[in-house]
Design a protein around this motif. Structure first.
Motif, PDB file in Angstrom:
ATOM      1  N   LYS A 143      44.738  45.564  43.821  1.00 43.88           N
ATOM      2  CA  LYS A 143      46.075  46.014  44.222  1.00 43.88           C
ATOM      3  C   LYS A 143      46.072  46.518  45.662  1.00 43.88           C
ATOM      4  CE  LYS A 143      49.853  49.094  42.864  1.00 43.88           C
ATOM      5  NZ  LYS A 143      50.320  50.112  41.875  1.00 43.88           N
ATOM      6  N   TYR A 144      45.011  47.179  46.056  1.00 45.88           N
ATOM      7  CA  TYR A 144      44.934  47.727  47.414  1.00 45.88           C
ATOM      8  C   TYR A 144      44.685  46.639  48.452  1.00 45.88           C
ATOM      9  CZ  TYR A 144      44.297  51.456  50.814  1.00 45.88           C
ATOM     10  OH  TYR A 144      44.457  52.309  51.881  1.00 45.88           O
ATOM     11  N   GLY A 145      43.999  45.563  48.031  1.00 41.82           N
ATOM     12  CA  GLY A 145      43.763  44.443  48.927  1.00 41.82           C
ATOM     13  C   GLY A 145      42.525  44.528  49.788  1.00 41.82           C
ATOM     14  N   VAL A 146      41.521  45.281  49.362  1.00 41.52           N
ATOM     15  CA  VAL A 146      40.292  45.349  50.152  1.00 41.52           C
ATOM     16  C   VAL A 146      39.527  44.030  50.049  1.00 41.52           C
ATOM     17  CG1 VAL A 146      40.112  47.840  49.874  1.00 41.52           C
ATOM     18  CG2 VAL A 146      38.936  46.357  48.259  1.00 41.52           C
ATOM     19  N   ASN A 147      38.673  43.762  51.034  1.00 43.44           N
ATOM     20  CA  ASN A 147      37.904  42.527  51.081  1.00 43.44           C
ATOM     21  C   ASN A 147      36.477  42.684  50.572  1.00 43.44           C
ATOM     22  OD1 ASN A 147      40.031  41.053  52.219  1.00 43.44           O
ATOM     23  ND2 ASN A 147      39.493  41.802  54.269  1.00 43.44           N
ATOM     24  N   VAL A 148      36.048  43.935  50.402  1.00 44.20           N
ATOM     25  CA  VAL A 148      34.697  44.215  49.908  1.00 44.20           C
ATOM     26  C   VAL A 148      34.780  45.283  48.834  1.00 44.20           C
ATOM     27  CG1 VAL A 148      32.369  44.999  50.482  1.00 44.20           C
ATOM     28  CG2 VAL A 148      33.656  43.652  52.142  1.00 44.20           C
TER      29      VAL A 148
ATOM     30  N   THR B 168      40.564  37.834  39.950  1.00 46.20           N
ATOM     31  CA  THR B 168      41.246  38.637  38.937  1.00 46.20           C
ATOM     32  C   THR B 168      40.331  39.809  38.622  1.00 46.20           C
ATOM     33  OG1 THR B 168      40.207  37.496  37.076  1.00 46.20           O
ATOM     34  CG2 THR B 168      42.265  36.554  37.961  1.00 46.20           C
ATOM     35  N   PRO B 169      40.822  40.813  37.908  1.00 47.79           N
ATOM     36  CA  PRO B 169      39.912  41.894  37.506  1.00 47.79           C
ATOM     37  C   PRO B 169      38.704  41.369  36.736  1.00 47.79           C
ATOM     38  CG  PRO B 169      42.177  42.582  37.172  1.00 47.79           C
ATOM     39  CD  PRO B 169      42.233  41.127  37.555  1.00 47.79           C
ATOM     40  N   GLU B 170      38.895  40.309  35.965  1.00 46.50           N
ATOM     41  CA  GLU B 170      37.800  39.768  35.152  1.00 46.50           C
ATOM     42  C   GLU B 170      36.754  39.062  36.016  1.00 46.50           C
ATOM     43  OE1 GLU B 170      41.138  40.847  32.891  1.00 46.50           O
ATOM     44  OE2 GLU B 170      41.095  39.300  34.475  1.00 46.50           O
ATOM     45  N   THR B 171      37.197  38.238  36.969  1.00 42.36           N
ATOM     46  CA  THR B 171      36.226  37.518  37.791  1.00 42.36           C
ATOM     47  C   THR B 171      35.482  38.467  38.719  1.00 42.36           C
ATOM     48  OG1 THR B 171      37.908  36.996  39.488  1.00 42.36           O
ATOM     49  CG2 THR B 171      37.575  35.388  37.712  1.00 42.36           C
ATOM     50  N   LEU B 172      36.177  39.445  39.259  1.00 43.39           N
ATOM     51  CA  LEU B 172      35.519  40.423  40.126  1.00 43.39           C
ATOM     52  C   LEU B 172      34.526  41.254  39.333  1.00 43.39           C
ATOM     53  CD1 LEU B 172      35.226  41.746  42.878  1.00 43.39           C
ATOM     54  CD2 LEU B 172      37.184  43.217  42.308  1.00 43.39           C
ATOM     55  N   SER B 173      34.932  41.673  38.139  1.00 40.70           N
ATOM     56  CA  SER B 173      34.044  42.450  37.279  1.00 40.70           C
ATOM     57  C   SER B 173      32.760  41.686  36.978  1.00 40.70           C
ATOM     58  CB  SER B 173      34.760  42.806  35.976  1.00 40.70           C
ATOM     59  OG  SER B 173      33.866  43.403  35.059  1.00 40.70           O
ATOM     60  N   GLU B 174      32.896  40.416  36.645  1.00 46.64           N
ATOM     61  CA  GLU B 174      31.725  39.614  36.285  1.00 46.64           C
ATOM     62  C   GLU B 174      30.765  39.466  37.466  1.00 46.64           C
ATOM     63  OE1 GLU B 174      29.108  37.780  33.886  1.00 46.64           O
ATOM     64  OE2 GLU B 174      31.009  38.710  33.272  1.00 46.64           O
TER      65      GLU B 174
ATOM     66  N   VAL C  45      22.419  54.620  45.084  1.00 47.39           N
ATOM     67  CA  VAL C  45      22.307  53.251  45.596  1.00 47.39           C
ATOM     68  C   VAL C  45      23.656  52.565  45.449  1.00 47.39           C
ATOM     69  CG1 VAL C  45      21.450  52.418  43.363  1.00 47.39           C
ATOM     70  CG2 VAL C  45      21.007  51.066  45.426  1.00 47.39           C
ATOM     71  N   GLN C  46      23.973  51.695  46.409  1.00 45.97           N
ATOM     72  CA  GLN C  46      25.216  50.938  46.358  1.00 45.97           C
ATOM     73  C   GLN C  46      24.966  49.473  46.688  1.00 45.97           C
ATOM     74  OE1 GLN C  46      27.573  53.584  49.091  1.00 45.97           O
ATOM     75  NE2 GLN C  46      28.995  53.671  47.372  1.00 45.97           N
ATOM     76  N   VAL C  47      25.845  48.617  46.169  1.00 42.24           N
ATOM     77  CA  VAL C  47      25.813  47.197  46.497  1.00 42.24           C
ATOM     78  C   VAL C  47      27.203  46.771  46.939  1.00 42.24           C
ATOM     79  CG1 VAL C  47      26.213  46.529  44.085  1.00 42.24           C
ATOM     80  CG2 VAL C  47      25.271  44.851  45.690  1.00 42.24           C
ATOM     81  N   ALA C  48      27.264  45.967  47.995  1.00 46.86           N
ATOM     82  CA  ALA C  48      28.536  45.440  48.493  1.00 46.86           C
ATOM     83  C   ALA C  48      28.723  44.021  47.978  1.00 46.86           C
ATOM     84  CB  ALA C  48      28.543  45.453  50.016  1.00 46.86           C
ATOM     85  N   VAL C  49      29.903  43.748  47.420  1.00 49.36           N
ATOM     86  CA  VAL C  49      30.226  42.437  46.851  1.00 49.36           C
ATOM     87  C   VAL C  49      31.571  41.990  47.421  1.00 49.36           C
ATOM     88  CG1 VAL C  49      30.736  41.178  44.728  1.00 49.36           C
ATOM     89  CG2 VAL C  49      28.947  42.922  44.739  1.00 49.36           C
ATOM     90  N   PRO C  50      31.659  40.760  47.961  1.00 47.88           N
ATOM     91  CA  PRO C  50      32.928  40.307  48.532  1.00 47.88           C
ATOM     92  C   PRO C  50      34.003  40.113  47.482  1.00 47.88           C
ATOM     93  CG  PRO C  50      31.335  38.506  48.496  1.00 47.88           C
ATOM     94  CD  PRO C  50      30.589  39.749  48.104  1.00 47.88           C
ATOM     95  N   VAL C  51      35.235  40.352  47.895  1.00 43.79           N
ATOM     96  CA  VAL C  51      36.395  40.139  47.042  1.00 43.79           C
ATOM     97  C   VAL C  51      37.096  38.867  47.493  1.00 43.79           C
ATOM     98  CG1 VAL C  51      38.591  41.079  46.223  1.00 43.79           C
ATOM     99  CG2 VAL C  51      36.666  42.612  46.677  1.00 43.79           C
ATOM    100  N   SER C  52      37.318  37.944  46.579  1.00 51.70           N
ATOM    101  CA  SER C  52      37.996  36.693  46.886  1.00 51.70           C
ATOM    102  C   SER C  52      39.509  36.854  46.750  1.00 51.70           C
ATOM    103  CB  SER C  52      37.518  35.598  45.933  1.00 51.70           C
ATOM    104  OG  SER C  52      38.368  34.468  45.988  1.00 51.70           O
ATOM    105  N   PRO C  53      40.284  36.138  47.577  1.00 50.18           N
ATOM    106  CA  PRO C  53      41.748  36.184  47.418  1.00 50.18           C
ATOM    107  C   PRO C  53      42.210  35.720  46.039  1.00 50.18           C
ATOM    108  CG  PRO C  53      41.158  35.199  49.525  1.00 50.18           C
ATOM    109  CD  PRO C  53      39.873  35.342  48.743  1.00 50.18           C
ATOM    110  N   ASP C  54      41.374  34.922  45.378  1.00 54.53           N
ATOM    111  CA  ASP C  54      41.745  34.396  44.064  1.00 54.53           C
ATOM    112  C   ASP C  54      41.221  35.244  42.909  1.00 54.53           C
ATOM    113  OD1 ASP C  54      42.951  32.186  45.317  1.00 54.53           O
ATOM    114  OD2 ASP C  54      41.018  31.163  45.436  1.00 54.53           O
TER     115      ASP C  54
END
Length: 216
Positions: A127-132, A162-168, A151-160
C-alpha cells in the motif's frame, strides 16, 4: 548445551527451519519444546514429524494475559530454556515474560524494521509503495516489533507483487536468517548493549543480508 524453545501459532515453517538446523548439527543446541496457543496447526504436525515435544497452552484457560504468560514462563524455566524464539506467534508477550528472559527472546518480522511493524506487514508495504522490503530478526522488548535488531535481509518488491507473492519470496530468506541468528546466539557471538547488537567477527559490508550469512 543451550536449550531452545519455540513459540508458534501457525504453520511453523520458521520453527522447522530452526529445528532442522539443530537436528543437522549446524546449531549446537537442543530444541527443548514447541509451545503453541492453538490446536490443529501446522507447527504441531512439523514437531511430531521431527520428534520434538510440543505443549498446547490454552489462552482461554487464564483470567489474564499475564497469568497465561506466567504459565509459559514456568514451563520454560522448568525445562531450563536458554533462548526463546517466537516464530509466527500471534501474541504480544507481556512485560513479565520479557523480564523473565532479558536479551534471550528473539522474533522474526517480515519487513525491514522499524518500517511496517505489527499485523499485515506485506499489505502495508504494498500500500505504501516501497521498492524494497525484507525481514528482520530482533530481540524482543516490551514494545511491538521494537527490540534491538540482530540481522536483516533486503528483498526487492515487484510492481506486480501481491501480499502472497511477496511473503513467499521473503519467507525463503526468513528460513536462513533466523537459524543464523540462533546459531550466533548459541555460539556466544552476540553482544547486546542497549539498542545496539554486534555479532562478533561478522561481515557487515554487503547486501542483501547484513550481517552476512555464514552457515545458511
Amino acid at each position: 548445551m543451550k536449550r531452545i524453545a519455540v513459540l508458534a501459532s501457525g504453520r511453523g515453517s520458521n520453527f522447522e527451519a530452526i529445528a532442522r538446523a539443530v537436528l543437522s548439527g549446524k546449531i549446537n543446541a537442543e530444541v527443548a519444546v514447541l509451545i503453541v496457543d492453538r490446536k490443529n496447526i501446522g507447527a504441531i504436525e512439523r514437531a511430531e514429524k521431527l520428534g520434538i515435544n510440543w505443549v498446547f497452552v490454552d489462552p482461554n484457560g487464564f483470567p489474564s494475559r499475564e497469568e497465561y504468560d506466567s504459565r509459559i514462563v514456568a514451563i520454560l524455566k522448568y525445562l531450563g530454556v536458554d533462548l526463546v524464539c517466537l516464530a509466527g506467534y500471534k501474541k504480544i508477550v507481556s512485560a513479565p515474560f520479557v523480564d523473565a528472559f532479558p536479551g534471550r527472546i528473539m522474533n522474526i518480522h517480515p519487513t525491514l524494521l522499524p518500517s511496517f511493524p505489527g499485523l499485515k506487514p506485506h499489505e502495508k508495504v504494498l500500500k505504501y509503495g516501497v521498492n524494497v522490503s525484507g525481514a528482520t530478526v530482533h530481540f524482543v522488548d516490551k514494545g511491538v516489533d521494537t527490540g534491538p535488531i540482530i540481522v536483516q535481509v533486503a528483498v526487492p518488491v515487484s510492481p506486480d507483487d501481491t501480499p502472497e507473492t511477496l511473503s513467499e519470496r521473503i519467507l525463503r530468506y526468513e528460513h536462513r536468517i533466523y537459524p543464523q541468528a540462533v546459531k550466533w546466539f548459541v555460539d556466544g557471538r552476540i553482544e547486546l548493549s542497549g539498542r545496539k547488537v554486534i555479532v562478533k567477527g561478522a561481515d557487515y559490508s554487503s547486501l542483501p543480508v547484513v550481517p552476512a550469512l555464514e552457515d545458511f
